[in-house]
Scaffold this active site. Structure first.
Site, short mmCIF file in Angstrom:
data_model
loop_
_atom_site.label_atom_id
_atom_site.label_comp_id
_atom_site.label_asym_id
_atom_site.label_seq_id
_atom_site.Cartn_x
_atom_site.Cartn_y
_atom_site.Cartn_z
CB SER A 152 59.88 -5.23 13.01
OG SER A 152 58.75 -5.69 13.70
CG ASP A 294 53.46 -1.55 8.98
OD1 ASP A 294 52.70 -2.28 9.65
OD2 ASP A 294 54.65 -1.34 9.30
CG HIS A 324 55.16 -5.01 10.26
ND1 HIS A 324 55.43 -3.75 10.76
CD2 HIS A 324 55.96 -5.88 10.95
CE1 HIS A 324 56.35 -3.86 11.72
NE2 HIS A 324 56.68 -5.13 11.85
CG ASP A 325 56.12 -9.75 6.83
OD1 ASP A 325 56.56 -9.35 7.93
OD2 ASP A 325 55.70 -10.91 6.65
#
Length: 343
Positions: A152, A294, A324-325
């Protein structure tokens, strides 16, 4: 001793294995250094050099090559915890003795993100974070990190590091991060920052920060996961209907407020959207890891990054419902990719 061919072969194999394992057996015990170093850097949005204290953790075999590992804006220097009684680090499943990032082979270095207040500026850039890490390596007498593993925001800082300090790292491993933010992701973060600023103006900072985090959670996770976890009907309580997803979001907001400061959130969120690195300036070999679900860092951005990087680059695509996680939620899928990228 029987001198049969079989016995000799077994003896030879055993000797070879002992030779391979001997350096690991004789490594000193794993250590953790949590400390602070004062370094000098010139902020991107400042005019003069400043001295700043960088808080870091350096974990692993003391004589092992160093890896830099950095996470998202809410991650700290505690990537892994060796004390069994302490809270686990934010990447505990992937970092440890015998893990994908094996602390018997590597020594993991990570910092707490700097803030504009520490630099005496109004904003902080991914380049500032990268320069702080480069100065820290020099202060620790580490001429080159074997790899920079960033997830990230950490991936953005990794790109800035390699562009500005190409001799300071041998390779990049970048998860869910690109050379620039996607405009839709910037729009979503902009709304989050607007909520927090409104809370500051109205004296409701904690409530606003909680709401901003709740909104952020809807962008971190994938639609498939939300569809499966929160498909139930609403429950009427406290004079209104509560939907299943609300309890989850409110809990996430409360937890965030407990350990995060509003000004720090505003600065680091803005730093993501200020990030802009020319991939052509990055000469080191890179492994990119992306997730189709994502919505913050679409695969199309990673494809563009791969095609424009000056150094050789591969793109690994990991299917996951976690959006995204996924870099936090898919240790089993990520472990072989990390091992391969490091070795």
């Amino acid at each position: 001793m029987t001198c049969s061919p079989e016995a000799l072969a077994a003896s030879s194999t055993s000797a070879a294995i002992d030779a391979i394992l001997a350096p690991l057996r004789h490594r000193p015990s794993l250590t953790v250094r949590r400390s602070m170093r004062r370094v000098t850097l010139t902020p991107k949005y400042g005019s003069d050099a400043v001295e700043v204290d960088v808080r870091y953790a350096w974990t692993g075999a003391p004589d092992a090559p160093t890896l830099i590992v950095q996470g998202g804006i809410s991650a700290d220097r505690d990537v892994v915890t060796l004390d069994r009684g302490a809270a686990p680090g934010w990447w505990q499943p992937l970092v440890g003795a015998g893990a994908a990032i094996d602390l018997n082979q590597w020594r993991v270095l990570s910092i707490d993100w700097l803030s504009p207040a520490e630099l005496g500026t109004n904003a902080i850039s991914s380049e500032d974070q990268a320069d702080a890490l480069a100065a820290l390596l020099q202060s620790l007498n580490v001429p080159q990190a074997h790899a920079f593993i960033g997830s990230s925001y950490g991936a953005m800082v990794g790109l800035a590091f390699a562009a500005r300090h190409p001799h300071g790292v041998d390779r990049l491993v970048l998860l869910a991060g690109a050379h620039r933010p996607h405009p839709l992701a910037t729009a979503q973060r902009s709304v989050q920052r607007g909520i927090v600023r409104m809370g500051q103006a109205s004296g409701q900072v904690n409530e606003a920060l909680s709401l901003a985090r709740q909104l952020a959670m809807t962008t971190y996770r994938g639609s498939t996961e939300f569809g499966k976890r929160f498909a139930g009907g609403p429950e009427f309580r406290d004079g209104r209907f509560h939907f299943p997803v609300e309890d989850y979001l409110e809990h996430a907001g409360r937890r965030f407020v407990e350990h995060f400061d509003a000004d720090r959130f505003l600065a680091l969120s803005e730093s993501i959207d200020l990030h802009d690195i020319a991939p052509e300036l990055v000469p080191v070999r890179s492994t990119l890891i992306g997730f189709p679900s994502d919505r913050l860092v679409p695969l199309s951005d990673l494809c563009e990054l791969q095609s424009r990087l000056h150094g050789s680059a591969t793109l690994e695509v990991v299917d996951s419902p976690y959006g995204h996680d996924a870099f936090l939620k898919e240790p089993e899928q990520l472990a072989p990719l990390l091992r391969g990228a490091l070795n």
